[in-house]
Structure formats: structure tokens, C-alpha cells
Write an enzyme that holds these catalytic residues in place. Structure first.
Site, PDB file in Angstrom:
ATOM      1  N   CYS A   1       0.783  -1.245   0.000  1.00 42.62           N
ATOM      2  CA  CYS A   1       0.000   0.000   0.000  1.00 42.62           C
ATOM      3  C   CYS A   1       0.807   1.283   0.000  1.00 42.62           C
ATOM      4  O   CYS A   1       0.634   2.099  -0.898  1.00 42.62           O
ATOM      5  CB  CYS A   1      -0.992  -0.035   1.138  1.00 42.62           C
ATOM      6  SG  CYS A   1      -2.228  -1.306   0.830  1.00 42.62           S
TER       7      CYS A   1
HETATM    8  N1  LIG Z   1      -3.864  -4.885   2.044  1.00 37.60           N
HETATM    9  C1  LIG Z   1      -4.162  -3.925   2.911  1.00 37.60           C
HETATM   10  O1  LIG Z   1      -3.689  -3.938   4.035  1.00 37.60           O
HETATM   11  C2  LIG Z   1      -5.085  -2.803   2.553  1.00 37.60           C
HETATM   12  C3  LIG Z   1      -5.491  -2.585   1.241  1.00 37.60           C
HETATM   13  N2  LIG Z   1      -6.304  -1.537   0.927  1.00 37.60           N
HETATM   14  C4  LIG Z   1      -6.772  -1.338  -0.441  1.00 37.60           C
HETATM   15  O2  LIG Z   1      -7.806  -2.303  -0.686  1.00 37.60           O
HETATM   16  C5  LIG Z   1      -7.764  -2.750  -2.049  1.00 37.60           C
HETATM   17  C6  LIG Z   1      -7.606  -4.274  -2.087  1.00 37.60           C
HETATM   18  O3  LIG Z   1      -6.348  -4.591  -1.517  1.00 37.60           O
HETATM   19  P1  LIG Z   1      -5.944  -6.101  -1.139  1.00 37.60           P
HETATM   20  O4  LIG Z   1      -7.066  -6.786  -0.479  1.00 37.60           O
HETATM   21  O5  LIG Z   1      -4.635  -5.982  -0.435  1.00 37.60           O
HETATM   22  O6  LIG Z   1      -5.735  -6.712  -2.592  1.00 37.60           O
HETATM   23  P2  LIG Z   1      -5.421  -8.244  -2.949  1.00 37.60           P
HETATM   24  O7  LIG Z   1      -4.597  -8.218  -4.176  1.00 37.60           O
HETATM   25  O8  LIG Z   1      -4.925  -8.958  -1.740  1.00 37.60           O
HETATM   26  O9  LIG Z   1      -6.868  -8.863  -3.271  1.00 37.60           O
HETATM   27  C7  LIG Z   1      -7.667  -8.510  -4.349  1.00 37.60           C
HETATM   28  C8  LIG Z   1      -8.476  -9.721  -4.797  1.00 37.60           C
HETATM   29  O10 LIG Z   1      -9.340  -9.321  -5.876  1.00 37.60           O
HETATM   30  C9  LIG Z   1      -9.437 -10.411  -6.787  1.00 37.60           C
HETATM   31  N3  LIG Z   1      -9.895  -9.936  -8.095  1.00 37.60           N
HETATM   32  C10 LIG Z   1      -9.168  -9.353  -9.079  1.00 37.60           C
HETATM   33  N4  LIG Z   1      -9.952  -9.033 -10.110  1.00 37.60           N
HETATM   34  C11 LIG Z   1     -11.219  -9.410  -9.787  1.00 37.60           C
HETATM   35  C12 LIG Z   1     -12.473  -9.322 -10.425  1.00 37.60           C
HETATM   36  N5  LIG Z   1     -12.596  -8.774 -11.627  1.00 37.60           N
HETATM   37  N6  LIG Z   1     -13.559  -9.814  -9.785  1.00 37.60           N
HETATM   38  C13 LIG Z   1     -13.447 -10.373  -8.549  1.00 37.60           C
HETATM   39  N7  LIG Z   1     -12.285 -10.472  -7.893  1.00 37.60           N
HETATM   40  C14 LIG Z   1     -11.179  -9.993  -8.488  1.00 37.60           C
HETATM   41  C15 LIG Z   1      -8.030 -10.989  -6.803  1.00 37.60           C
HETATM   42  O11 LIG Z   1      -8.014 -12.313  -7.300  1.00 37.60           O
HETATM   43  C16 LIG Z   1      -7.633 -10.867  -5.323  1.00 37.60           C
HETATM   44  O12 LIG Z   1      -7.928 -12.044  -4.607  1.00 37.60           O
HETATM   45  C17 LIG Z   1      -6.631  -1.962  -2.697  1.00 37.60           C
HETATM   46  O13 LIG Z   1      -7.132  -0.793  -3.270  1.00 37.60           O
HETATM   47  C18 LIG Z   1      -5.746  -1.597  -1.515  1.00 37.60           C
HETATM   48  O14 LIG Z   1      -4.988  -0.429  -1.758  1.00 37.60           O
HETATM   49  C19 LIG Z   1      -6.792  -0.698   1.886  1.00 37.60           C
HETATM   50  C20 LIG Z   1      -6.440  -0.877   3.198  1.00 37.60           C
HETATM   51  C21 LIG Z   1      -5.570  -1.950   3.636  1.00 37.60           C
HETATM   52  O1  LIG Z   2      -3.563   1.222   2.919  1.00 38.72           O
HETATM   53  C1  LIG Z   2      -3.124   0.210   3.404  1.00 38.72           C
HETATM   54  O2  LIG Z   2      -3.079  -0.855   2.818  1.00 38.72           O
HETATM   55  C2  LIG Z   2      -2.611   0.175   4.807  1.00 38.72           C
HETATM   56  O3  LIG Z   2      -1.225   0.612   4.776  1.00 38.72           O
HETATM   57  C3  LIG Z   2      -0.569   0.600   6.049  1.00 38.72           C
HETATM   58  O4  LIG Z   2      -0.611  -0.694   6.622  1.00 38.72           O
HETATM   59  P1  LIG Z   2       0.460  -1.847   6.255  1.00 38.72           P
HETATM   60  O5  LIG Z   2       1.055  -1.571   4.921  1.00 38.72           O
HETATM   61  O6  LIG Z   2      -0.249  -3.132   6.470  1.00 38.72           O
HETATM   62  O7  LIG Z   2       1.612  -1.795   7.348  1.00 38.72           O
HETATM   63  P2  LIG Z   2       2.214  -0.719   8.367  1.00 38.72           P
HETATM   64  O8  LIG Z   2       2.144  -1.261   9.721  1.00 38.72           O
HETATM   65  O9  LIG Z   2       1.681   0.627   8.137  1.00 38.72           O
HETATM   66  O10 LIG Z   2       3.747  -0.750   7.914  1.00 38.72           O
HETATM   67  C4  LIG Z   2       4.136  -0.320   6.618  1.00 38.72           C
HETATM   68  C5  LIG Z   2       5.638  -0.350   6.496  1.00 38.72           C
HETATM   69  O11 LIG Z   2       6.213   0.682   7.301  1.00 38.72           O
HETATM   70  C6  LIG Z   2       7.264   0.148   8.093  1.00 38.72           C
HETATM   71  N1  LIG Z   2       7.330   0.917   9.361  1.00 38.72           N
HETATM   72  C7  LIG Z   2       6.206   1.154  10.098  1.00 38.72           C
HETATM   73  C8  LIG Z   2       6.272   1.877  11.266  1.00 38.72           C
HETATM   74  C9  LIG Z   2       7.516   2.385  11.697  1.00 38.72           C
HETATM   75  O12 LIG Z   2       7.640   3.053  12.750  1.00 38.72           O
HETATM   76  N2  LIG Z   2       8.614   2.144  10.936  1.00 38.72           N
HETATM   77  C10 LIG Z   2       8.552   1.416   9.779  1.00 38.72           C
HETATM   78  O13 LIG Z   2       9.594   1.229   9.100  1.00 38.72           O
HETATM   79  C11 LIG Z   2       6.884  -1.311   8.310  1.00 38.72           C
HETATM   80  O14 LIG Z   2       8.005  -2.097   8.610  1.00 38.72           O
HETATM   81  C12 LIG Z   2       6.282  -1.661   6.961  1.00 38.72           C
HETATM   82  O15 LIG Z   2       7.293  -2.037   6.027  1.00 38.72           O
HETATM   83  C13 LIG Z   2      -1.347   1.532   6.988  1.00 38.72           C
HETATM   84  O16 LIG Z   2      -0.740   1.501   8.282  1.00 38.72           O
HETATM   85  C14 LIG Z   2      -2.812   1.110   7.106  1.00 38.72           C
HETATM   86  O17 LIG Z   2      -3.523   2.033   7.917  1.00 38.72           O
HETATM   87  C15 LIG Z   2      -3.417   1.094   5.699  1.00 38.72           C
HETATM   88  O18 LIG Z   2      -4.750   0.657   5.733  1.00 38.72           O
END
Ligand SMILES: NC(=O)C1=CN([C@@H]2O[C@H](COP(=O)(O)OP(=O)(O)OC[C@H]3O[C@@H](n4cnc5c(N)ncnc54)[C@H](O)[C@@H]3O)[C@@H](O)[C@H]2O)C=CC1
Ligand SMILES: O=C(O)[C@H]1O[C@H](OP(=O)(O)OP(=O)(O)OC[C@H]2O[C@@H](n3ccc(=O)[nH]c3=O)[C@H](O)[C@@H]2O)[C@H](O)[C@@H](O)[C@@H]1O
Length: 431
Positions: A268
Site C-alpha cells: 500500500c
Molecule cells: N492490504 C491492505 O492492508 C489494505 C489494502 N487496501 C486497499 O484495498 C484494495 C484491495 O487490496 P488487497 O485486499 O490488499 O488486494 P489483494 O490483491 O490482496 O486482493 C484482491 C483480490 O481481488 C481479486 N480480483 C481481481 N480481479 C477481480 C475481479 N474482476 N472480480 C473479482 N475479484 C477480483 C483478486 O483475485 C484478489 O484475490 C486496494 O485498493 C488496496 O490499496 C486498503 C487498506 C488496507
Molecule cells: O492502505 C493500506 O493498505 C494500509 O497501509 C498501512 O498498513 P500496512 O502496509 O499493512 O503496514 P504498516 O504497519 O503501516 O507498515 C508499513 C511499512 O512501514 C514500516 N514501518 C512502520 C512503522 C515504523 O515506525 N517504521 C517502519 O519502518 C513497516 O516495517 C512496513 O514495512 C497503513 O498503516 C494502514 O492504515 C493502511 O490501511
């Protein structure tokens, strides 16, 4: 409430299991059949604390998965949890969002009555109303404001603590265009909103979209600033952690996200900071500070290897790399700093032996040509190593004695919590 979730990756699977847990009927629509089978078998397709037991409890009753978009017809609300990756130039790639919006619209054509479509994916301002909405309208024959409602509800969960973060968030941001959409979302999240520590932010769609990027850009910038100050501390021979711990006592700064080291990775921060940089440029604004945030981050793995090279002739040296995932608690290796360190070590002709408690299979599968050895324990990785790099702060590394190494040169890129006696025998030391 009947909820459909499109995309069952880290976000979609976590949210599905948690929404089922708080009493909703949930169906995951996912194109990857193996994920669908795994969920329907009551298992978790990803490693997240608290996920496996929730899926095991609800699969087959309140939770199911399918590859068939028609499942959305029997639901009241659809949450889009699809990938929003970056293109080669760093800008936001909406191809998957567009394709899924078409499939969703086609399926919704068969639904009588109102439907709410919620974008949970991280998308730039305008995407929900100018891309997703019109595509769903065109393919479903429904009209926004009539029998179709749109909302943007960004997700802030972190990997490794996804379940807890989703169920107990600091804030819920609801970006809506109508009272009806806001009412539905408040009902969906009612048990979560009962927590007095969860702030409710009700705003417009465009602001909700931007809040997510501003949040991630702020955190990434904080860590890059901390890394810059860490590098300066090191240059002065001062302990960066002591310096920043004191700085964090200022309420305006806070003690969180102050850990210097190898920098930020993951799926992200890298793509979101790049998307907002590209988006800002498209709007005619030069985001100079955000450019620097990325530059500082890109430099950190090379700084670590340079520090190591001051102590060890890397050519032909056996280097243990502890940790491969981008942070502890997850098997996700996307943009992991550990992989940058390994590339740099390999470029110096070092022999790398790596250990990670959960991410080794993912690295093996993703990078089958990576010429490194995998060890089945930290001790096995350290055996006869000329030096070690701590790339991920997994708690199990705290107890290591670093016995068995040929030379105890340890560069700790994450400031793990090792014993003072052990620290005394380090040659390389920490950030
Ligand atoms: N991973 C995280 O910690 C966070 C992610 N986000 C955001 O949420 C969104 C999703 O992220 P993730 O869950 O990490 O992605 P991911 O890549 O882990 O999962 C996405 C899923 O969607 C499926 N997919 C792809 N095309 C599709 C379609 N046409 N129909 C149905 N399924 C389909 C894929 O096979 C995959 O399983 C992104 O925009 C990301 O930036 C937001 C907050 C936290
Ligand atoms: O949009 C997203 O997907 C998510 O991105 C981050 O979450 P995440 O990527 O899971 O992990 P973090 O805990 O934020 O760590 C991100 C990176 O920063 C590094 N980090 C974090 C904290 C710190 O003090 N120093 C540092 O180097 C971690 O090692 C890691 O590589 C945000 O913290 C979430 O709030 C958000 O939803």
C-alpha cells in the site's frame, strides 16, 4: 443485512469474515477459484491473526464464496475490495476496477429494487463517481440517485492486525451522496460504531477518497522523516531510537510510527504514495516533499548494505537474512525491504541464506530464480554465517543469541529487542 464483497484478498477476506462475525450474511465474489474453494472449506487463504477461526466458524452458514457475480442480486450492498495497483509510471491503474464494475453492473441488471455500491479500494478522487458509477449504471440500467446509490468507504486496516483493526478502528469514514447510502452504511457498521473510541466521519465521496491517500502519505512521510533523522543520528554517533523516543513524547508528534531502519514496504504505502504523486502532477501540482519521501525510502536498503560492507568483505561471504515479509505478522512480501537487501547482497556476490517464519514459500513461488538458500530456523540460517541482517522485526528474533555464526557481525535493520549481553558482542550493530 445481505452483503456481497467483490475481491477476496487481504481486505475482502478479512472484511467478509468480520462482517459475518458481527451478524451479516456475506458472500465473497472472487475470480480466483482456489481462494473460493479455500474459504468454502472453512480455511483462510491468507495469514492473519483471528481470521482462520472466524472463517471456520461462519463458512457454510453466514459466509460463502463464489466466482459467480450473480450472487450480488440477493444482496443489499456490494463492497468493492479490488486491487488498485500502480502502472509502470507510478500512476493509478483502474483496469481491474473497470472490469469488475462491468461484471457487477451486468449482474445487477437482474436485480429489482435499490442497491448500494461501496468502493473500499483505495482510489483517487473522482474514481467512484466518474468511473465506477457510470460503468455500473451503463451495465445495470440502474440510475445513481434512483435505484442505485454510490459510496466510498476507505479501509485503514493494517496487515498482520487486519481483523482487530477492522473490528476496532480509530475511525470510520463514510463518503456518501445520499442520506439513504449513509443510513445503510451506519446500519452495516452498527456494532463497530458502538465502540466509543471509534470516530465516525461522514463526508462527501471525493473527500473520503482523498482522506485515505492523505492518511497513507502522512504515515509514509513520517517514517521517511524518521529514517532521515535516524541517518543523521548515526552520522553523529547518536542513538536514533533514544532521540526519537524523546521526540515522540510530544503529543503533537506521538510515539507511533517512529521506528527508523530499513524503511517502508508492503502493498500500500509504495503504490499509494506514487498514485497521489502522479495524481497531484496531473492536477498541475508538483509534490516535492512526497518525491523526497520516496527517495529517502529507496535509499535505506542500500545504506544498510553499505554499513555491512564496512565490516565484511561481501564477495563470497555467507550472509544470513532474517525476515522476508514486509513487516511481522504477515506472509506478504510485496515491496519488502528484505528483497531489496537480498538483491543488493547478490549484486555484491554474497551468498544469502534466508529465514522467515511464514513468508519463505511465497518468496520461493514468486521468485523461483532467486539464488538464495532457505533455512528452516533462525539458528540454521545463522550457522557459520559471516554476518546477519535483521530485515523484519518478527518477535521470535528477539530471543536470538546469534551463537554459531562464524563472525558475529549483525546489522539490525529493525531494532529488534535483543538482550543487552547479546548486543555487546555485535560488531556491526544497529540503526
Ligand atoms: N492490504 C491492505 O492492508 C489494505 C489494502 N487496501 C486497499 O484495498 C484494495 C484491495 O487490496 P488487497 O485486499 O490488499 O488486494 P489483494 O490483491 O490482496 O486482493 C484482491 C483480490 O481481488 C481479486 N480480483 C481481481 N480481479 C477481480 C475481479 N474482476 N472480480 C473479482 N475479484 C477480483 C483478486 O483475485 C484478489 O484475490 C486496494 O485498493 C488496496 O490499496 C486498503 C487498506 C488496507
Ligand atoms: O492502505 C493500506 O493498505 C494500509 O497501509 C498501512 O498498513 P500496512 O502496509 O499493512 O503496514 P504498516 O504497519 O503501516 O507498515 C508499513 C511499512 O512501514 C514500516 N514501518 C512502520 C512503522 C515504523 O515506525 N517504521 C517502519 O519502518 C513497516 O516495517 C512496513 O514495512 C497503513 O498503516 C494502514 O492504515 C493502511 O490501511
Amino acid at each position: 443485512m445481505n452483503v456481497s464483497i467483490i475481491g477476496s484478498g487481504y481486505v475482502g477476506t478479512t472484511i467478509a469474515a468480520c462482517l459475518a462475525d458481527i451478524g451479516h450474511e456475506v458472500v465473497n465474489v472472487e475470480i480466483d477459484e482456489s481462494i473460493v474453494e479455500t474459504i468454502n472449506a472453512g480455511e483462510a487463504p491468507i495469514h492473519e491473526a483471528g481470521l482462520e477461526e472466524r472463517i471456520a466458524e461462519h463458512a457454510g452458514t453466514r459466509l460463502r464464496a463464489t466466482t459467480d457475480y450473480d450472487a450480488v442480486v440477493d444482496t443489499d450492498v456490494t463492497l468493492l475490495c479490488l486491487p488498485t495497483p500502480q502502472k509502470d509510471d507510478g500512476s493509478l491503474d483502474l483496469a481491474i476496477m473497470r472490469a469488475a464494475s462491468e461484471s457487477l453492473g451486468d449482474a445487477l441488471a437482474a436485480k429489482d429494487g435499490d442497491h448500494l455500491v461501496v468502493v473500499k479500494s483505495t482510489v483517487l478522487p473522482g474514481t467512484t463517481e466518474e468511473v465506477v458509477g457510470p460503468i455500473v449504471e451503463e451495465h445495470s440500467g440502474k440510475r445513481v440517485g434512483e435505484d442505485l446509490e454510490l459510496a466510498m468507504n476507505p479501509e485503514f486496516l493494517r496487515m498482520g492486525t487486519a481483523v482487530q483493526d477492522f473490528l476496532e478502528p480509530d475511525k470510520l469514514v463514510l463518503g456518501t451522496t445520499s442520506d439513504a447510502a449513509a443510513d445503510t452504511l451506519r446500519e452495516l457498521y452498527a456494532p463497530i460504531l458502538e465502540n466509543p473510541d471509534t470516530h465516525l466521519v461522514e463526508t462527501d465521496v471525493r473527500e473520503a477518497e482523498l482522506i485515505k491517500y492523505a492518511n497513507n502519505a502522512f504515515l509514509a512521510a513520517k517514517v521517511s522523516l524518521v529514517n532521515e533523522l535516524g541517518n543523521v543520528s548515526k552520522a553523529y554517533g547518536a542513538d536514533a531510537y533514544e532521540v526519537l523516543e524523546a521526540v515522540g513524547l510530544d503529543d503533537r508528534i506521538s510515539d507511533r510510527f517512529l521506528r527508523s531502519g530499513l524503511g517502508w514496504g508492503g502493498s500500500c504505502f509504495p503504490k499509494d504514495v506514487n498514485a497521489i504523486r502522479a495524481g497531484a502532477r496531473e492536477q498541475g501540482y508538483e509534490p516535492e516533499l512526497l518525491d523526497a519521501v520516496v527517495e529517502v525510502n529507496d535509499k535505506q536498503p542500500r545504506q544498510l548494505v553499505a554499513l555491512l560492507a564496512d565490516h565484511v568483505d561481501l564477495e563470497g561471504a555467507r550472509i544470513a537474512v532474517l525476515g522476508l515479509s514486509f513487516k511481522p505478522g504477515t506472509d506478504d512480501i510485496r515491496k519488502s525491504r528484505a528483497l531489496e537487501v537480498i538483491d543488493s547482497l547478490r549484486a555484491h556476490d554474497a551468498d544469502v541464506v534466508a529465514y522467515d517464519p511464514v513468508a519463505m514459500d511465497t518468496v520461493r513461488e514468486t521468485y523461483p530464480d532467486l539464488e538464495i538458500e532457505y533455512a528452516d530456523s533462525p539458528a540454521a540460517a545463522l550457522e557459520n554465517a559471516d554476518s546477519a541482517v535483521v530485515a523484519t522485526d518478527w518477535p521470535e528474533f528477539d530471543d536470538l543469541s546469534f551463537d554459531g555464526m562464524a563472525r558475529r557481525v549483525v546489522v539490525d535493520g529493525r531494532r529488534i529487542d535483543v538482550d543487552e549481553d547479546v548486543l555487546e558482542v555485535y560488531e556491526g550493530l544497529t540503526w
